[in-house]
Scaffold this motif. Structure first.
Motif, PDB file in Angstrom:
ATOM      1  N   ARG A   1       2.346   8.310 -11.563  1.00 19.88           N
ATOM      2  CA  ARG A   1       2.016   8.597 -12.960  1.00 19.88           C
ATOM      3  C   ARG A   1       1.866   7.304 -13.757  1.00 19.88           C
ATOM      4  O   ARG A   1       1.075   7.221 -14.677  1.00 19.88           O
ATOM      5  N   ILE A   2       2.642   6.299 -13.390  1.00 21.22           N
ATOM      6  CA  ILE A   2       2.673   5.054 -14.156  1.00 21.22           C
ATOM      7  C   ILE A   2       1.556   4.098 -13.761  1.00 21.22           C
ATOM      8  O   ILE A   2       0.981   3.413 -14.594  1.00 21.22           O
ATOM      9  N   LEU A   3       1.246   4.061 -12.460  1.00 20.86           N
ATOM     10  CA  LEU A   3       0.367   3.008 -11.949  1.00 20.86           C
ATOM     11  C   LEU A   3      -1.107   3.368 -12.024  1.00 20.86           C
ATOM     12  O   LEU A   3      -1.459   4.555 -11.972  1.00 20.86           O
ATOM     13  N   PRO A   4      -1.962   2.347 -12.137  1.00 27.57           N
ATOM     14  CA  PRO A   4      -3.404   2.624 -12.109  1.00 27.57           C
ATOM     15  C   PRO A   4      -3.798   3.226 -10.753  1.00 27.57           C
ATOM     16  O   PRO A   4      -3.166   2.957  -9.739  1.00 27.57           O
ATOM     17  N   ARG A   5      -4.832   4.023 -10.791  1.00 26.82           N
ATOM     18  CA  ARG A   5      -5.286   4.788  -9.639  1.00 26.82           C
ATOM     19  C   ARG A   5      -5.419   3.959  -8.350  1.00 26.82           C
ATOM     20  O   ARG A   5      -4.977   4.369  -7.278  1.00 26.82           O
ATOM     21  N   ALA A   6      -6.004   2.781  -8.512  1.00 25.62           N
ATOM     22  CA  ALA A   6      -6.310   1.975  -7.334  1.00 25.62           C
ATOM     23  C   ALA A   6      -5.052   1.436  -6.656  1.00 25.62           C
ATOM     24  O   ALA A   6      -5.102   1.002  -5.513  1.00 25.62           O
ATOM     25  N   ARG A   7      -3.934   1.460  -7.367  1.00 29.42           N
ATOM     26  CA  ARG A   7      -2.741   0.860  -6.789  1.00 29.42           C
ATOM     27  C   ARG A   7      -1.621   1.862  -6.545  1.00 29.42           C
ATOM     28  O   ARG A   7      -0.449   1.513  -6.494  1.00 29.42           O
ATOM     29  N   GLN A   8      -1.988   3.131  -6.419  1.00 26.61           N
ATOM     30  CA  GLN A   8      -0.961   4.141  -6.213  1.00 26.61           C
ATOM     31  C   GLN A   8      -0.507   4.165  -4.755  1.00 26.61           C
ATOM     32  O   GLN A   8      -1.305   4.378  -3.859  1.00 26.61           O
ATOM     33  N   PRO A   9       0.778   3.945  -4.529  1.00 25.41           N
ATOM     34  CA  PRO A   9       1.257   3.843  -3.161  1.00 25.41           C
ATOM     35  C   PRO A   9       1.531   5.218  -2.531  1.00 25.41           C
ATOM     36  O   PRO A   9       1.643   6.213  -3.238  1.00 25.41           O
ATOM     37  N   TYR A  10       1.626   5.235  -1.226  1.00 27.55           N
ATOM     38  CA  TYR A  10       2.116   6.441  -0.539  1.00 27.55           C
ATOM     39  C   TYR A  10       3.564   6.206  -0.156  1.00 27.55           C
ATOM     40  O   TYR A  10       4.083   5.088  -0.262  1.00 27.55           O
ATOM     41  N   VAL A  11       4.226   7.269   0.254  1.00 27.84           N
ATOM     42  CA  VAL A  11       5.589   7.116   0.736  1.00 27.84           C
ATOM     43  C   VAL A  11       5.659   7.634   2.168  1.00 27.84           C
ATOM     44  O   VAL A  11       5.010   8.615   2.531  1.00 27.84           O
ATOM     45  N   SER A  12       6.406   6.898   2.987  1.00 27.88           N
ATOM     46  CA  SER A  12       6.503   7.209   4.402  1.00 27.88           C
ATOM     47  C   SER A  12       7.927   7.661   4.688  1.00 27.88           C
ATOM     48  O   SER A  12       8.877   6.946   4.386  1.00 27.88           O
ATOM     49  N   VAL A  13       8.070   8.872   5.217  1.00 26.25           N
ATOM     50  CA  VAL A  13       9.394   9.485   5.373  1.00 26.25           C
ATOM     51  C   VAL A  13       9.701   9.698   6.857  1.00 26.25           C
ATOM     52  O   VAL A  13       8.869  10.221   7.590  1.00 26.25           O
TER      53      VAL A  13
ATOM     54  N   VAL B   1       0.839  -1.200   0.000  1.00 24.64           N
ATOM     55  CA  VAL B   1       0.000   0.000   0.000  1.00 24.64           C
ATOM     56  C   VAL B   1       0.877   1.254   0.000  1.00 24.64           C
ATOM     57  O   VAL B   1       0.441   2.336  -0.349  1.00 24.64           O
ATOM     58  N   GLY B   2       2.121   1.078   0.430  1.00 25.12           N
ATOM     59  CA  GLY B   2       3.035   2.211   0.475  1.00 25.12           C
ATOM     60  C   GLY B   2       4.454   1.716   0.629  1.00 25.12           C
ATOM     61  O   GLY B   2       4.700   0.498   0.638  1.00 25.12           O
ATOM     62  N   PHE B   3       5.386   2.668   0.713  1.00 23.52           N
ATOM     63  CA  PHE B   3       6.794   2.321   0.893  1.00 23.52           C
ATOM     64  C   PHE B   3       7.404   3.245   1.933  1.00 23.52           C
ATOM     65  O   PHE B   3       7.104   4.434   1.956  1.00 23.52           O
ATOM     66  N   GLU B   4       8.272   2.684   2.767  1.00 24.96           N
ATOM     67  CA  GLU B   4       9.032   3.550   3.656  1.00 24.96           C
ATOM     68  C   GLU B   4      10.329   3.928   2.959  1.00 24.96           C
ATOM     69  O   GLU B   4      11.049   3.061   2.454  1.00 24.96           O
ATOM     70  N   ALA B   5      10.617   5.225   2.920  1.00 30.50           N
ATOM     71  CA  ALA B   5      11.870   5.699   2.325  1.00 30.50           C
ATOM     72  C   ALA B   5      12.960   5.633   3.381  1.00 30.50           C
ATOM     73  O   ALA B   5      12.792   6.151   4.484  1.00 30.50           O
ATOM     74  N   LEU B   6      14.068   4.962   3.059  1.00 28.69           N
ATOM     75  CA  LEU B   6      15.170   4.806   4.008  1.00 28.69           C
ATOM     76  C   LEU B   6      16.452   5.318   3.364  1.00 28.69           C
ATOM     77  O   LEU B   6      16.812   4.893   2.270  1.00 28.69           O
ATOM     78  N   VAL B   7      17.106   6.230   4.049  1.00 31.93           N
ATOM     79  CA  VAL B   7      18.267   6.879   3.447  1.00 31.93           C
ATOM     80  C   VAL B   7      19.528   6.033   3.598  1.00 31.93           C
ATOM     81  O   VAL B   7      19.672   5.303   4.587  1.00 31.93           O
ATOM     82  N   ARG B   8      20.405   6.078   2.624  1.00 31.44           N
ATOM     83  CA  ARG B   8      21.733   5.473   2.684  1.00 31.44           C
ATOM     84  C   ARG B   8      22.757   6.498   2.245  1.00 31.44           C
ATOM     85  O   ARG B   8      22.459   7.347   1.398  1.00 31.44           O
ATOM     86  N   TRP B   9      23.931   6.361   2.778  1.00 34.80           N
ATOM     87  CA  TRP B   9      25.026   7.249   2.417  1.00 34.80           C
ATOM     88  C   TRP B   9      25.939   6.495   1.471  1.00 34.80           C
ATOM     89  O   TRP B   9      26.461   5.438   1.850  1.00 34.80           O
TER      90      TRP B   9
END
Ligand code: C2E
Ligand code: MG
Ligand code: MG
Length: 401
Positions: free
Chosen positions: A223-235, A172-180
């Protein structure tokens, strides 16, 4: 002699939020407190900014210098009245004494190194220079300057870990995790540098990049995915970032620039941010929530002692810390705790994300408890943006433990 290096913790926050005039008043008061904690023979100095030093002479017993440090911390802990408001100064102190070194320069350098260790140990503490820690201390300093360089050069990248609906196994979403991305050392995990980034203030420009990059990526996906499957991003947002003035405006601007709705963004904050019941923080969170940004409490269960805040506060999601999930299988009590959190959240109309799901047993137990969402290596480790998009389109083949 003994040398003490004294540096205020989070002084920048005072300047940023209350203004430089208030910052100046605080520094004057701090100078008075430090001088007042010394004996007549000792010398206090301001080195610049929020850095002070003290020279303690005729030391018979090295413990006396440590006592001086303790006295200074105690003197600072009393509230300081500035402009009719009450502030508290918190400092870290590095200590060294002769004969650890026999030149003024070397003593100052040692005290400075000890100060960095004190900062790293969680602030509001003193640390004594220890020759056997010398290389670890130098390493920390080097890390800080390398990080400074990395922020200027943009040597970071983001990975994305799917947050999955436990009933359907779909992201349903993705967690953004930073790397150096370190030129010599390769990819470095955040646990190795977030703390130094926070204490040096570098977290602010780094965090701005993370937010922009995460929103830019999710905008492409949407922009690419169909409306019903658009994920959120968790920062993830650290205290220091959150407390800088203008954070709410920055989030608004980043959303507009990326062209994604506020619903596409979740911000993860840790419970420690909420300690002290700072009304300004709650007000800012409420503004963000009003915009449509969702607010998650990260590592839930490891910080705050009171649950009362969950009721009327602008919070949408609880992320149950991985340690609870780890212990849930072997311990009835841990299992009861997880079940309790899930049902508490349901009652309060909050969503739950279980962190660190590593195997099918974890997943099964959580699904049976009615936990709606989860993330962990069982589903996927953090992925590059393109891998994440592939996963989103076709989650099952990659979801092997
Ligand atoms: P977190 O927000 O609690 O993130 C979850 C961490 O657990 C991530 O580690 C993730 O890779 C790891 N993880 C996920 N699933 C599993 C699992 O099944 N098993 C195990 N053992 N670990 C799992 P990572 O990426 O190393 O991040 C560590 C922490 O660094 C994060 O904890 C977060 O507090 C912080 N962090 C990461 N990115 C940022 C950022 O952009 N800004 C800030 N301020 N902090 C960040
Ligand atoms: Mg997180
Ligand atoms: Mg977490």
């Amino acid at each position: 002699v003994g040398v003490l290096f004294i540096d205020l913790d989070d002084f920048k926050v005072v300047n940023d939020t209350l203004g430089h005039a208030t910052g100046d008043q605080l520094l004057i008061a701090v100078a008075g407190r430090i001088a007042g904690a010394l004996r007549a023979d000792d010398t206090a100095a301001r080195l610049g900014g929020d850095e002070f030093a003290a020279l303690v002479e005729n030391v018979q017993d090295p413990g006396a210098v440590e006592e001086t440090a303790t006295r200074i911390l105690a003197a600072l802990s009393e509230p300081i009245i500035v402009d009719g408001g009450s502030l508290q100064a918190v400092a870290s102190i590095g200590i060294t004494t002769t004969p650890e070194a026999d030149t003024a320069d070397a003593l100052l350098r040692q005290a400075d190194l000890a100060l960095y260790v004190a900062k790293g140990a969680g602030k509001n503490q003193w640390r004594r220079y220890q020759s056997h820690l010398h290389s670890a201390m130098v390493e920390r300093l080097e890390l800080r300057s390398a990080l400074d360089h990395a922020v200027n050069e943009g040597h970071f990248l983001l990975q994305f870990q799917p947050i999955v609906d436990l009933a359907t196994d779909e992201a349903v979403g993705f967690e953004a995790l930073v790397r150096w991305h370190h030129p010599q050392r390769g990819i470095i995990a955040p646990d190795e540098f977030i703390e130094v980034a926070e204490e040096s203030g570098l977290i602010v420009p780094m965090g701005r990049w993370v937010l922009d990059q995460a929103l830019h990526t999710v905008a492409q996906w949407r922009r690419i995915l169909p409306r019903a499957r658009q994920p959120y991003v968790s920062v993830n947002v650290s205290v220091r970032q959150f407390r800088q003035s203008g954070f709410v405006e920055q989030v608004k601007a980043s959303l507009e620039y990326a062209g994604v709705p506020a619903r596409a963004l979740m911000l993860e904050i840790t419970e420690t941010l909420l300690m002290g019941d700072d009304e300004q923080i709650w007000a800012d969170l409420a503004v963000l929530q009003e915009l449509g940004v969702r607010i998650a409490i990260d590592d839930f269960g490891t910080g705050y002692s009171s649950l009362g805040y969950l009721r009327q506060r602008p919070i949408d999601v609880l992320k149950i810390d991985k340690t609870f999930i780890d212990d849930m299988v072997g311990s009835e009590q841990q299992l009861a705790l997880v079940a309790g959190i899930v049902s508490l959240a349901r009652t309060l109309n909050l969503t739950v994300v279980a962190e660190g799901i590593e195997d099918a047993t974890h997943r099964l137990i959580l699904a049976q408890l009615g936990c709606p969402l989860g993330q962990g290596y069982y589903y996927s480790a953090p992925l590059d943006a393109t891998e994440a998009l592939a996963w989103l389109r076709n989650p099952l083949p990659l979801a092997v433990a």
